[in-house]
Enzyme design. Structure first.
Site, PDB file in Angstrom:
ATOM      1  N   TYR A 123       0.828  -1.218   0.000  1.00 18.28           N
ATOM      2  CA  TYR A 123       0.000   0.000   0.000  1.00 18.28           C
ATOM      3  C   TYR A 123       0.861   1.267   0.000  1.00 18.28           C
ATOM      4  CZ  TYR A 123      -3.305   3.420   2.075  1.00 18.28           C
ATOM      5  OH  TYR A 123      -4.071   4.523   2.360  1.00 18.28           O
TER       6      TYR A 123
ATOM      7  N   SER B 279       6.506   3.351  13.106  1.00 17.46           N
ATOM      8  CA  SER B 279       5.094   3.561  13.381  1.00 17.46           C
ATOM      9  C   SER B 279       4.921   4.377  14.648  1.00 17.46           C
ATOM     10  CB  SER B 279       4.416   2.205  13.561  1.00 17.46           C
ATOM     11  OG  SER B 279       3.124   2.372  14.113  1.00 17.46           O
TER      12      SER B 279
ATOM     13  N   TYR C 213       4.169  -6.828  17.229  1.00 16.94           N
ATOM     14  CA  TYR C 213       4.359  -5.987  16.040  1.00 16.94           C
ATOM     15  C   TYR C 213       5.058  -4.682  16.426  1.00 16.94           C
ATOM     16  CZ  TYR C 213       3.145  -2.112  13.014  1.00 16.94           C
ATOM     17  OH  TYR C 213       3.219  -0.961  12.271  1.00 16.94           O
TER      18      TYR C 213
ATOM     19  N   LYS D  82       8.993  -2.900  15.562  1.00 17.26           N
ATOM     20  CA  LYS D  82       9.300  -1.536  15.100  1.00 17.26           C
ATOM     21  C   LYS D  82      10.245  -0.848  16.085  1.00 17.26           C
ATOM     22  CE  LYS D  82       6.790  -1.450  11.329  1.00 17.26           C
ATOM     23  NZ  LYS D  82       7.482  -1.533  10.023  1.00 17.26           N
TER      24      LYS D  82
ATOM     25  N   TYR E  48       5.099   6.707  11.084  1.00 14.56           N
ATOM     26  CA  TYR E  48       3.827   7.023  10.425  1.00 14.56           C
ATOM     27  C   TYR E  48       2.712   7.044  11.451  1.00 14.56           C
ATOM     28  CZ  TYR E  48       6.229   4.653   6.487  1.00 14.56           C
ATOM     29  OH  TYR E  48       7.118   4.212   5.544  1.00 14.56           O
TER      30      TYR E  48
ATOM     31  N   PRO F 291      -9.244  -4.398  22.556  1.00 17.54           N
ATOM     32  CA  PRO F 291      -8.104  -4.471  23.483  1.00 17.54           C
ATOM     33  C   PRO F 291      -6.850  -3.872  22.845  1.00 17.54           C
ATOM     34  CG  PRO F 291      -9.224  -6.600  23.364  1.00 17.54           C
ATOM     35  CD  PRO F 291      -9.839  -5.727  22.311  1.00 17.54           C
ATOM     36  N   GLY F 292      -6.119  -3.099  23.620  1.00 15.62           N
ATOM     37  CA  GLY F 292      -4.851  -2.536  23.126  1.00 15.62           C
ATOM     38  C   GLY F 292      -4.982  -1.161  22.493  1.00 15.62           C
TER      39      GLY F 292
HETATM   40  N1  UFG Z   1     -11.815   1.254  14.596  1.00 13.75           N
HETATM   41  C1  UFG Z   1     -13.154   0.929  14.730  1.00 13.75           C
HETATM   42  N2  UFG Z   1     -13.657  -0.095  13.988  1.00 13.75           N
HETATM   43  C2  UFG Z   1     -12.908  -0.822  13.108  1.00 13.75           C
HETATM   44  C3  UFG Z   1     -11.532  -0.490  12.981  1.00 13.75           C
HETATM   45  C4  UFG Z   1     -11.018   0.543  13.745  1.00 13.75           C
HETATM   46  O1  UFG Z   1     -13.866   1.558  15.506  1.00 13.75           O
HETATM   47  O2  UFG Z   1     -13.427  -1.748  12.470  1.00 13.75           O
HETATM   48  C5  UFG Z   1     -11.263   2.371  15.361  1.00 13.75           C
HETATM   49  C6  UFG Z   1     -10.186   1.989  16.341  1.00 13.75           C
HETATM   50  O3  UFG Z   1     -10.727   1.613  17.582  1.00 13.75           O
HETATM   51  C7  UFG Z   1      -9.361   3.276  16.401  1.00 13.75           C
HETATM   52  C8  UFG Z   1      -9.493   3.851  14.997  1.00 13.75           C
HETATM   53  O4  UFG Z   1     -10.657   3.243  14.439  1.00 13.75           O
HETATM   54  O5  UFG Z   1      -9.943   4.183  17.301  1.00 13.75           O
HETATM   55  C9  UFG Z   1      -8.312   3.532  14.091  1.00 13.75           C
HETATM   56  O6  UFG Z   1      -8.066   2.118  14.081  1.00 13.75           O
HETATM   57  P1  UFG Z   1      -7.086   1.462  13.018  1.00 13.75           P
HETATM   58  O7  UFG Z   1      -7.102  -0.011  13.265  1.00 13.75           O
HETATM   59  O8  UFG Z   1      -7.414   1.923  11.645  1.00 13.75           O
HETATM   60  O9  UFG Z   1      -5.678   2.098  13.376  1.00 13.75           O
HETATM   61  P2  UFG Z   1      -4.834   1.990  14.727  1.00 13.75           P
HETATM   62  O10 UFG Z   1      -4.604   3.397  15.174  1.00 13.75           O
HETATM   63  O11 UFG Z   1      -5.373   1.049  15.692  1.00 13.75           O
HETATM   64  O12 UFG Z   1      -3.517   1.281  14.153  1.00 13.75           O
HETATM   65  C10 UFG Z   1      -2.676   1.961  13.273  1.00 13.75           C
HETATM   66  C11 UFG Z   1      -1.879   0.956  12.439  1.00 13.75           C
HETATM   67  C12 UFG Z   1      -0.971   0.149  13.294  1.00 13.75           C
HETATM   68  C13 UFG Z   1      -0.193   1.023  14.199  1.00 13.75           C
HETATM   69  C14 UFG Z   1      -1.087   1.967  14.952  1.00 13.75           C
HETATM   70  C15 UFG Z   1      -0.365   2.937  15.825  1.00 13.75           C
HETATM   71  O13 UFG Z   1      -2.735   0.089  11.756  1.00 13.75           O
HETATM   72  O14 UFG Z   1      -0.090  -0.539  12.454  1.00 13.75           O
HETATM   73  O15 UFG Z   1      -1.834   2.725  14.024  1.00 13.75           O
HETATM   74  O16 UFG Z   1       0.495   3.670  15.061  1.00 13.75           O
HETATM   75  F1  UFG Z   1       0.482   0.263  15.090  1.00 13.75           F
END
Ligand code: UFG
Length: 338
Positions: free
Chosen positions: A11, A124, A148, A152, A176, A292-293
């Site tokens: 991507y 990240s 993961y 990083k 990022y 979670p997390g």
């Molecule tokens: N979310 C939802 N529903 C979904 C998916 C996500 O409500 O189906 C919410 C999450 O709870 C969060 C936000 O949308 O509040 C963003 O979630 P993402 O999974 O899109 O992104 P994250 O911030 O959790 O994770 C991203 C990258 C990871 C990285 C992380 C921190 O995917 O690789 O940012 O940098 F580790």
């Protein structure tokens, strides 16, 4: 410049390969296609009129990498290749450590052997975890809460040690925030395998009718509307950040870290609204338990990248949603439609 791009069919990698070719650089992509498609590179050629070199290999494959370096003699490397799903990393941690750390070792050894002294690494914002409050500056405390993220964080430390031991090596670590969107042509974009983990591709698939509704993970966070906030950055801006970093490394020495983000927190509900506006489609959603997390909020202080790289994010959430929708609606099954 001659740039070897690991994970260049993925991507962020494909959007950066496109930007490199457009800027006149030569590119050799090394990608095992384990989570990407060669079709992305065919479309990069279609969009730029230029063809990146391509080697189908795992970056841990020493012989393949040695041959790639010998034939291409890169001036710089951008290292995207890696496994990147947080949840999966807790199930198969050894795979994450083997692939993400192992590929970095092989790459750094090949660079040393072949006299390549410049590397940009995909890190990240996950390294900021919940140890301090956003906006995060690059000197905020770092760590990780899952395998993961630990890969990083470990790779950042390894790069710092290797740069300290070899003054000829110049390292740019890019942290990022949340990449979203697609090239404005709608020809390349994010193509996750299976059920998307990330918010934007999930929303896009709901809009396209591939999924029934979005599950919003919690609405009781201490944020303005209760849903999690993130710093969503258009992938085209992110790609431009890599070119800016490469340019900076050409005149710098040592180890550098830059945040690539907009500095603006955006909530899950804001994203839903922006996507509805861009697509004209109502996105059904249901509030469910927190994932979670997850942290409540994560966003960058991008001042350092703005000042040192002369780079800043230009595109908006509305641009990203329009581009993501164009990509999703013209390629309902991603590159598999080709
Ligand atoms: N979310 C939802 N529903 C979904 C998916 C996500 O409500 O189906 C919410 C999450 O709870 C969060 C936000 O949308 O509040 C963003 O979630 P993402 O999974 O899109 O992104 P994250 O911030 O959790 O994770 C991203 C990258 C990871 C990285 C992380 C921190 O995917 O690789 O940012 O940098 F580790």
């Amino acid at each position: 410049m001659r740039v070897l791009v690991t994970g260049g069919a993925g991507y962020i990698g494909s959007h950066t390969t496109l930007a490199l070719l457009e800027a006149g650089h030569d590119v050799l992509v090394v990608d095992d296609l384990s989570n990407s498609s060669e079709e992305s590179l065919r479309r990069v050629t279609e969009l730029t009129g230029r063809t990146p070199g391509f080697v189908k290999a795992n970056v841990r494959d020493e012989a393949a990498l040695d041959a790639a370096f010998a034939g291409f003699t890169p001036d710089a490397v951008i290292h995207f290749a890696g496994w990147k799903a947080v949840g999966e990393s807790t199930q198969i941690p050894l795979t994450y450590y083997r692939e993400n750390l192992g590929s970095t070792f092989t790459l750094l050894e090949a660079m040393a052997k072949h006299g390549c002294h410049r590397i940009v690494f995909s890190s990240s914002a996950t390294v900021y975890g919940d140890m301090s409050e956003p906006p995060f500056t690059e000197d905020a405390p770092t760590g990780a809460t899952n395998p993961y993220g630990r890969t990083k964080h470990m790779i950042e430390q390894i790069l710092q040690d290797v740069a300290a031991a070899d003054p000829s090596l110049t390292v740019g670590v890019l942290r990022y925030f949340n990449p979203i969107g697609a090239h404005e042509s709608g020809r390349i974009g994010e193509d996750p395998k299976g059920i998307p983990n990330n918010l934007l591709p999930f929303v896009a698939q709901v809009a396209a009718g591939r999924r029934e509704k979005l599950m919003i993970f919690g609405d009781d966070y201490p944020t303005p509307d209760g849903t999690g906030t993130r710093d969503y950055i258009h992938v085209v801006d992110l790609a431009a950040g890599h070119l800016a970093a490469l340019g900076k490394l050409a005149e710098a020495s040592g180890y550098h870290v830059w945040n690539l983000g907009t500095g603006n927190p955006t909530s899950v509900l804001d994203i839903v609204k922006a996507f509805e506006k861009a697509s004209g489609i109502t996105i059904p959603y249901q509030i469910v338990a927190r994932r979670p997390g997850d942290v409540a909020s994560s966003y960058a202080d991008p001042t350092k990248a703005n000042a040192e790289l002369g780079w800043s994010a230009r595109l908006t959430i509305d641009d990203a949603c329009a581009d993501a929708y164009r990509w999703q609606s013209s390629n309902p099954n991603g590159f598999a439609d080709a």
